[in-house]
Motif scaffolding. Structure first.
Motif, mmCIF file in Angstrom:
data_model
loop_
_atom_site.group_PDB
_atom_site.id
_atom_site.type_symbol
_atom_site.label_atom_id
_atom_site.label_comp_id
_atom_site.label_asym_id
_atom_site.label_seq_id
_atom_site.Cartn_x
_atom_site.Cartn_y
_atom_site.Cartn_z
ATOM 1 N N ARG A 25 53.284 17.338 -28.588
ATOM 2 C CA ARG A 25 53.223 15.551 -28.523
ATOM 3 C C ARG A 25 54.243 14.712 -29.738
ATOM 4 O O ARG A 25 54.801 14.040 -30.102
ATOM 5 C CB ARG A 25 52.399 15.246 -28.726
ATOM 6 C CG ARG A 25 51.109 15.191 -27.328
ATOM 7 C CD ARG A 25 49.840 14.259 -27.618
ATOM 8 N NE ARG A 25 49.127 14.859 -26.399
ATOM 9 C CZ ARG A 25 48.295 14.511 -26.298
ATOM 10 N NH1 ARG A 25 47.887 13.588 -26.732
ATOM 11 N NH2 ARG A 25 47.227 14.764 -25.408
ATOM 12 N N MET A 69 58.372 16.049 -29.849
ATOM 13 C CA MET A 69 58.584 15.159 -28.783
ATOM 14 C C MET A 69 58.893 13.727 -29.753
ATOM 15 O O MET A 69 60.039 12.775 -29.272
ATOM 16 C CB MET A 69 58.221 15.032 -27.514
ATOM 17 C CG MET A 69 57.766 16.953 -27.084
ATOM 18 S SD MET A 69 59.557 17.549 -27.087
ATOM 19 C CE MET A 69 60.302 16.731 -25.276
ATOM 20 N N VAL A 122 52.385 8.457 -27.233
ATOM 21 C CA VAL A 122 53.680 10.273 -27.065
ATOM 22 C C VAL A 122 51.911 11.061 -26.489
ATOM 23 O O VAL A 122 51.448 11.512 -26.331
ATOM 24 C CB VAL A 122 54.505 10.816 -27.733
ATOM 25 C CG1 VAL A 122 55.122 11.863 -26.830
ATOM 26 C CG2 VAL A 122 55.625 9.997 -28.901
ATOM 27 N N VAL A 161 52.585 13.915 -23.219
ATOM 28 C CA VAL A 161 53.525 15.085 -22.397
ATOM 29 C C VAL A 161 53.262 15.775 -21.493
ATOM 30 O O VAL A 161 51.758 16.289 -21.788
ATOM 31 C CB VAL A 161 54.186 15.661 -23.807
ATOM 32 C CG1 VAL A 161 55.002 15.443 -24.715
ATOM 33 C CG2 VAL A 161 53.259 16.866 -24.188
ATOM 34 N N THR A 216 57.597 12.826 -21.326
ATOM 35 C CA THR A 216 57.653 12.463 -21.780
ATOM 36 C C THR A 216 56.725 11.063 -21.769
ATOM 37 O O THR A 216 57.815 10.600 -21.192
ATOM 38 C CB THR A 216 58.248 12.769 -23.141
ATOM 39 O OG1 THR A 216 58.716 14.021 -23.591
ATOM 40 C CG2 THR A 216 57.803 11.552 -24.625
#
Length: 319
Positions: free
Chosen positions: A105, A108, A125, A127, A144
């Motif tokens: 996470r 990303m 965030v 994912v 995402t």
């Protein structure tokens, strides 16, 4: 629009004030209202005990009505799981990075860059990765989900004010994925079309794993027969993409979640697609009539459509 009072129960008010530790609440927050479900243990899993949909001229009015439900049903102390409204987050298909799962996470977050309209430091965030054989020739792909952290904090404040424990915040796509994992059997490729108020989702699964999810603009109650060919075209394009770009071949079935008008749309799709089209069986979520709670077939289809994302986020927490 749900043809019911501004809230509705699948069961009468509970007489007991005792709550099992496994009981929990799910919310699906929309632009015009809020759907809620109360789920508790039923056999080896969770099942819906009560559900409702709240509407109002503003979000503050809707949340005030939800406070009334919490007080009436004595839900205080339960864990709360929330599915965000589509307007409140972005979902991006991205190439993954080679880091340990617990670091994914954060990794990303720093790849978002100009893909979001606010600083990455202010982003919350989540994912979910796709199977290794999806998008062959690429780094392993993932979705995402991004929203602003202040939205999460606002939900936490609301939960605290209701004496609920905010346990998770997710999105309808992830909720649909969890529903599919729970409800589908076998290894066949299956598409699920979920038509909601304010938008729709098409997810394609194989062996319980998500390969493709698409947001679509059509929704109930605005979806009319004149639009069915557009729905058909979007679904066929998704099937072709699944075959040509993901390389997983033809779909075996298309399942539709309940919503007003679902039978007529299903008939149109069945007449024009080369796959069987049928309703998604919700018996394990809404058990059969004769044993509480009420079976899905006895519940207003619009209420079912509104509540399914809330069911999915609760079930994701169970996984």
């Amino acid at each position: 629009m749900i043809s019911a009072p501004y809230w509705q129960y699948c069961l009468p008010r509970w007489k007991s004030r005792l709550k099992k530790l496994d009981a929990r609440l799910g919310l699906s927050v929309g632009s015009t209202g809020l759907a809620w479900v109360h789920m508790d243990q039923q056999g080896d899993g969770l099942a819906v005990k009560a559900c409702g949909y709240l509407q109002g001229e503003s979000q503050s009015v809707v949340w005030a009505r939800f406070r009334s439900v919490v007080n009436l049903q004595k839900f205080q102390g339960l864990s709360l799981h929330v599915a965000l409204a589509p307007a409140d987050y972005q979902l991006l298909l991205m190439e993954g990075v080679d880091v340990p799962a617990e670091e994914l996470r954060e990794a990303m977050r720093w790849r978002l860059g100009d893909l979001i309209s606010f600083p990455a430091t202010e982003a919350a965030v989540d994912v979910f990765t796709l199977p290794e054989d999806a998008y062959r020739g690429h780094q392993r792909m993932l979705y995402t989900a991004v929203c602003q952290q202040r939205q999460i904090e606002a939900l936490r404040v609301r939960a605290d004010s209701l004496k609920l424990k905010l346990a998770s915040v997710s999105i309808p796509e992830i909720a649909l994925c969890r529903l599919a994992q729970h409800l589908l059997e076998g290894e066949d490729s299956t598409a699920i079309l979920q038509v909601m108020e304010g938008g729709s989702l098409l997810g394609i699964f194989q062996g319980g794993a998500l390969y493709l999810v698409r947001q679509m603009a059509f929704s109930h109650p605005a979806l009319v027969a004149a639009q069915y060919d557009n729905v058909l075209l979007e679904i066929q394009r998704s099937f072709d993409y699944f075959d040509s770009q993901i390389g997983k071949g033809m779909l075996r079935q298309l399942l539709l979640t309940p919503f007003p008008g679902m039978p007529t749309l299903a008939a149109h799709l069945a007449a024009n697609l080369d796959v069987p089209v049928r309703p998604l069986d919700l018996a394990s979520v809404w058990p059969a009539a004769g044993t509480p709670p009420a079976a899905a077939e006895t519940v207003d289809p619009a209420l079912l459509a509104a509540c399914l994302p809330a069911v999915g986020v609760v079930m994701r927490a169970e996984a």
